[in-house]
Design a protein around this motif. Sequence first.
Motif, short mmCIF file in Angstrom:
data_model
loop_
_atom_site.label_atom_id
_atom_site.label_comp_id
_atom_site.label_asym_id
_atom_site.label_seq_id
_atom_site.Cartn_x
_atom_site.Cartn_y
_atom_site.Cartn_z
N PRO A 54 0.81 -1.22 0.00
CA PRO A 54 0.00 0.00 0.00
C PRO A 54 0.85 1.28 0.00
CG PRO A 54 -0.84 -1.54 1.66
CD PRO A 54 0.40 -2.15 1.09
N GLU A 55 1.89 1.30 0.81
CA GLU A 55 2.71 2.51 0.92
C GLU A 55 3.37 2.87 -0.41
OE1 GLU A 55 2.57 4.60 3.15
OE2 GLU A 55 1.81 3.52 4.89
N GLU A 56 3.72 1.83 -1.15
CA GLU A 56 4.35 2.04 -2.44
C GLU A 56 3.36 2.70 -3.41
OE1 GLU A 56 5.86 -1.15 -5.69
OE2 GLU A 56 6.41 -1.61 -3.60
N ARG A 57 2.13 2.19 -3.39
CA ARG A 57 1.11 2.76 -4.26
C ARG A 57 0.75 4.18 -3.84
NH1 ARG A 57 -3.07 -0.71 -3.03
NH2 ARG A 57 -1.73 -2.23 -2.02
N LEU A 58 0.70 4.42 -2.54
CA LEU A 58 0.40 5.77 -2.06
C LEU A 58 1.47 6.75 -2.53
CD1 LEU A 58 -1.33 7.72 -0.40
CD2 LEU A 58 -0.04 7.05 1.63
N ARG A 59 2.73 6.32 -2.43
CA ARG A 59 3.84 7.16 -2.87
C ARG A 59 3.67 7.52 -4.35
NH1 ARG A 59 7.41 4.45 0.14
NH2 ARG A 59 7.80 2.98 -1.55
N HIS A 60 3.31 6.50 -5.12
CA HIS A 60 3.11 6.70 -6.55
C HIS A 60 2.07 7.78 -6.82
CE1 HIS A 60 2.41 5.68 -10.77
NE2 HIS A 60 1.12 5.70 -10.49
N TRP A 61 0.91 7.67 -6.20
CA TRP A 61 -0.17 8.62 -6.49
C TRP A 61 0.14 10.00 -5.91
CZ3 TRP A 61 -3.03 7.36 -10.38
CH2 TRP A 61 -3.33 6.01 -10.64
N LYS A 62 0.86 10.02 -4.79
CA LYS A 62 1.23 11.31 -4.22
C LYS A 62 2.18 12.06 -5.15
CE LYS A 62 0.67 11.32 0.75
NZ LYS A 62 1.34 11.31 2.06
N LEU A 63 3.08 11.32 -5.76
CA LEU A 63 3.99 11.95 -6.72
C LEU A 63 3.22 12.48 -7.92
CD1 LEU A 63 7.13 9.66 -6.73
CD2 LEU A 63 7.03 12.12 -6.22
N ARG A 64 2.29 11.67 -8.41
CA ARG A 64 1.51 12.09 -9.57
C ARG A 64 0.73 13.36 -9.29
NH1 ARG A 64 -0.28 8.40 -14.32
NH2 ARG A 64 -1.13 10.38 -14.95
N ILE A 65 0.17 13.44 -8.08
CA ILE A 65 -0.73 14.55 -7.79
C ILE A 65 0.02 15.87 -7.65
CG2 ILE A 65 -0.92 14.72 -5.27
CD1 ILE A 65 -3.93 14.55 -5.67
N LYS A 66 1.30 15.78 -7.37
CA LYS A 66 2.10 17.01 -7.24
C LYS A 66 2.22 17.72 -8.59
CE LYS A 66 3.09 16.86 -2.91
NZ LYS A 66 2.20 17.70 -2.09
N ASP A 67 2.14 16.92 -9.64
CA ASP A 67 2.35 17.45 -10.98
C ASP A 67 1.01 17.80 -11.62
OD1 ASP A 67 3.57 18.07 -13.39
OD2 ASP A 67 3.50 15.99 -14.10
N VAL A 68 0.35 18.81 -11.07
CA VAL A 68 -1.02 19.09 -11.51
C VAL A 68 -1.05 20.10 -12.64
CG1 VAL A 68 -2.04 18.56 -9.27
CG2 VAL A 68 -1.36 20.91 -9.81
N GLY A 69 -2.20 20.09 -13.31
CA GLY A 69 -2.46 21.13 -14.30
C GLY A 69 -1.71 20.97 -15.61
N GLY A 70 -1.19 19.77 -15.85
CA GLY A 70 -0.36 19.59 -17.03
C GLY A 70 -1.13 19.33 -18.31
N ALA A 71 -2.34 18.84 -18.21
CA ALA A 71 -3.02 18.36 -19.41
C ALA A 71 -4.21 19.24 -19.75
CB ALA A 71 -3.47 16.92 -19.20
N GLU A 72 -3.94 20.31 -20.46
CA GLU A 72 -5.05 21.23 -20.74
C GLU A 72 -6.02 20.71 -21.77
OE1 GLU A 72 -5.26 25.23 -21.29
OE2 GLU A 72 -3.77 25.80 -19.81
N THR A 73 -5.53 19.91 -22.67
CA THR A 73 -6.40 19.45 -23.75
C THR A 73 -6.70 17.97 -23.57
OG1 THR A 73 -4.48 18.99 -25.09
CG2 THR A 73 -5.54 21.12 -25.40
N GLY A 74 -7.73 17.53 -24.25
CA GLY A 74 -8.02 16.11 -24.26
C GLY A 74 -8.77 15.66 -23.02
N ALA A 75 -9.04 14.37 -23.00
CA ALA A 75 -9.83 13.79 -21.94
C ALA A 75 -9.05 13.73 -20.65
CB ALA A 75 -10.25 12.38 -22.36
N LEU A 76 -9.79 13.58 -19.57
CA LEU A 76 -9.17 13.47 -18.26
C LEU A 76 -8.24 12.28 -18.18
CD1 LEU A 76 -12.22 14.22 -16.01
CD2 LEU A 76 -10.22 15.65 -16.35
N TRP A 77 -8.52 11.27 -18.99
CA TRP A 77 -7.74 10.04 -18.86
C TRP A 77 -6.57 9.97 -19.84
CZ3 TRP A 77 -12.96 10.17 -19.87
CH2 TRP A 77 -13.32 10.02 -21.20
N LYS A 78 -6.29 11.10 -20.45
CA LYS A 78 -5.06 11.15 -21.25
C LYS A 78 -3.88 11.07 -20.29
CE LYS A 78 -6.86 12.19 -25.37
NZ LYS A 78 -6.83 11.28 -26.51
N GLY A 79 -2.70 10.93 -20.85
CA GLY A 79 -1.52 10.90 -19.99
C GLY A 79 -1.43 9.63 -19.17
N GLY A 80 -2.13 8.61 -19.59
CA GLY A 80 -1.96 7.31 -18.93
C GLY A 80 -2.71 7.13 -17.63
N PHE A 81 -3.50 8.13 -17.25
CA PHE A 81 -4.19 8.03 -15.96
C PHE A 81 -5.11 6.82 -15.88
CE2 PHE A 81 -8.11 9.25 -13.58
CZ PHE A 81 -7.57 9.12 -12.31
#
Lengths: 484, 484
Positions: A54-81
């Motif tokens: 669990p901690e490993e997965r939490l670290r993963h998502w916490k890192l992802r969330i720091k990088d916000v606002g990157g995908a102005e165009t396209g669907a929410l699920w672009k960028g591999g989400f």
Amino acid sequence: MKPCLKPDFPHHWSNFYTPETFRITGNEMVEKLAVYLTDLQTRQFDRVLPHSAPEERLRHWKLRIKDVGGAETGALWKGGFLKEVMAQSTRLHDPRYAGHQVAVPLPQLAWLQAATALLNNGMAIDEMGPASSPMEEAVMQELAKYMGLGGESGGILCHGGTLANLTALLAARQRKASGNAWKQGTEPRYAVLVSEQAHYCVDRAVRVMGWGEAGTVKVRTLSNHQIDPDALQSTFEEITGRGFEVIAVVGNACTTSTGVFDDLEMLAGFAEQYDLWFHVDGAHGAAQVFSQLNNGPLKGIEKADSVAMDFHKMLGVPALCTGLFYRNGTDAYAAFSQKAAYLYENEQDEWWNLSKRTFECTKRMLSVAVFGIWEAHGPKLWESLVDRLVDRARVAAHEIEQRPQWELFAHPQSNIVCFRLIGADNAALRQAMLENGPYYIVKTEVNGETWLRCTFQNPLTDDLDIAALLDRLEELAASCSIQP
Amino acid sequence: MKPCLKPDFPHHWSNFYTPETFRITGNEMVEKLAVYLTDLQTRQFDRVLPHSAPEERLRHWKLRIKDVGGAETGALWKGGFLKEVMAQSTRLHDPRYAGHQVAVPLPQLAWLQAATALLNNGMAIDEMGPASSPMEEAVMQELAKYMGLGGESGGILCHGGTLANLTALLAARQRKASGNAWKQGTEPRYAVLVSEQAHYCVDRAVRVMGWGEAGTVKVRTLSNHQIDPDALQSTFEEITGRGFEVIAVVGNACTTSTGVFDDLEMLAGFAEQYDLWFHVDGAHGAAQVFSQLNNGPLKGIEKADSVAMDFHKMLGVPALCTGLFYRNGTDAYAAFSQKAAYLYENEQDEWWNLSKRTFECTKRMLSVAVFGIWEAHGPKLWESLVDRLVDRARVAAHEIEQRPQWELFAHPQSNIVCFRLIGADNAALRQAMLENGPYYIVKTEVNGETWLRCTFQNPLTDDLDIAALLDRLEELAASCSIQP
């Protein structure tokens, strides 16, 4: 007229609001999910459950969330989400899924969920659910009768068994506790009788109502794990003698951990004798009422004052979707309104304002999936689903009995089967499966002993899968030195 | 390998389980919903709310349900079922929708709902939500900080504001009531202080907990409809003098009926002075924290012990999706576990088993939409949505002030605006709109007087729509002889 966004709208909105973008992303989603289904049905993955800490997965998502606002165009699920969400989730549609009690949804219902999510009619009052509220009233009245609850029966839909059981006990409190609980409040001297095998949410409901630990009186079970009638009687006398006022008895149909049904006939008789509310927690097993072959363990359910049943367990509906049925449909108003306890007629006239009977104010359009399935197929689809899933457990039990190194907990009454490799550390064995795959099964504890546990929820699990599951467990036991 | 159904499966299953059927029905659904969106954005219907009597609609669905089992082949929505659901539902995506407080969902999220409905990871324990549980933990920690709740904050997602408010009050009970409520139960001598304008679900939560009518102490409001600080003090003294133990004070952010925010700074100070739990019911308005322009009325929210905020109101997420934020993230464990009140460390280690903190055992993958939006757009999308919706109410207020025959209730602090046609029967006026269309607006009562009420939830409502709404009301007043 072509829909268009006015120039004063933020530029990035165009991705959200134009029907054309909606159509494109919708078609992409159809393709993604169709591939997902195909991959799972053909057993392309080496594990049903992606395994990591669990901690490993939490670290993963916490890192992802720091990088916000990157995908102005396209669907929410672009960028591999979305790809990541799908890759990291437990894959219920893999026929080798035999884990927890959650429906492997009928795939098409995903599209119906998309439709109701877009419509988003909140249902608190009639104007916010002009289609879904009368649909709910119609289908719940129909299904309540089908459960044998008679001509005055009815019910509501809500978000999950925990909420349904609490709501039923609130109705029970209003109907059976001395005084008017909704108006005057209650002291911690009320109690609910329940098997020691009951789901934790019954105890939780009692504590929410303020009756503490003592409010849930757990009755000893027989060796077959049903409530012991003698213990029921003596426990009732003992608790009553200590000044408690018992308001309800709750039957399991079935228990979560081993799939055992209480003797509902016996409980109904007991409840009647002492004027208690009889609630059946049929979150998992009440669905068997739709099966001619498998409704035997439910005998007596027709005498319940209330029954909770999850459509999102054996009936193929995506979570959450729970039906709470009442023998007397107007009892639904007692749960949340002191007025209702005295003014039946007025309240009956207001079935269309659903928040008078449901915990939720805003609610999802839960009735659409239930009504849609029922209208298109009647009991036939649910009967075939229930029969198939229970049959999976029977096939597994039979296979286990053929193998002398295995022990069967009990002959399954539902789609749950418990078993163990004799003399082995079965907890370690299940952990080895979790880490190495491909199957996903769970475990349970009964009287301090660990048993492996399968809930067959995937109708596409075939006989070969079941034999291969046992083969794989034997292989893991040998290779991981789990065999004694 | 091509997926196929074994010959022993019921024939009618092929429609549910084969990826090819799934793909076909998915593509049909994309088309249906895209047309629906286009029709609404171009204002093709003469009414936002299809108007007919509840009994008439119930009769319709009851008749339909009698005719079961007719459609063996094809999707569940063949035979006109889905078409009827769509035709009879309230059409939120019509820019002329200005009714109740339910999100007009970002259309693409419908597809994300389809995906999570298919995945159906139940989230009770980590194994049933290996992607969605850490996503929830990560995004709720992030958003709680963003709300100003500090480094120890966190939260959970649940099915609706009613459940969130109850959960917060359960945590408050455990933290503030004398004794251990979860273990020993409570007597009906505890109370919660709340504005007389509070949503009914606060009172409902108190009654569920067994404190009856007296447990909700309604404090008088000022002429601006905020809690009166003097009344708060005197009511507290009076209720305490009568032997009640006050455990919490609840602030509205904002009230449902008129959109007024309590003075949260004042309430925070009061709660601190008397060691009460401070809960903010921000189901509707806490979303304004994401807006630089419109976060003014939320000053003080950062001092709350807990805040409820619906993502399915101003933030474009389909219902239900509510965040419950705690200033001290570990308080989440207090709501449902007596152990948690004393053993912080152990519980902190178990964030991944979400059912320890959420009412729901099985839960939908609520975090996927929240995380997906946040990751792709950060606060920017929500800021633009909130600003646009609040601006709609300001435009309406301005328009009302330009017309001497109209009276504005108050300058809007959120996307809710109340107003009336001076001297007219405004209830009849709203009924005339309901029956004749095209707009959908609602009404409210303040001090026994009826006001028209708009909640602007649709960002595509433009300035011309707002002017036309008032024109249409004036026209209806004249033609229906409502004007005095």
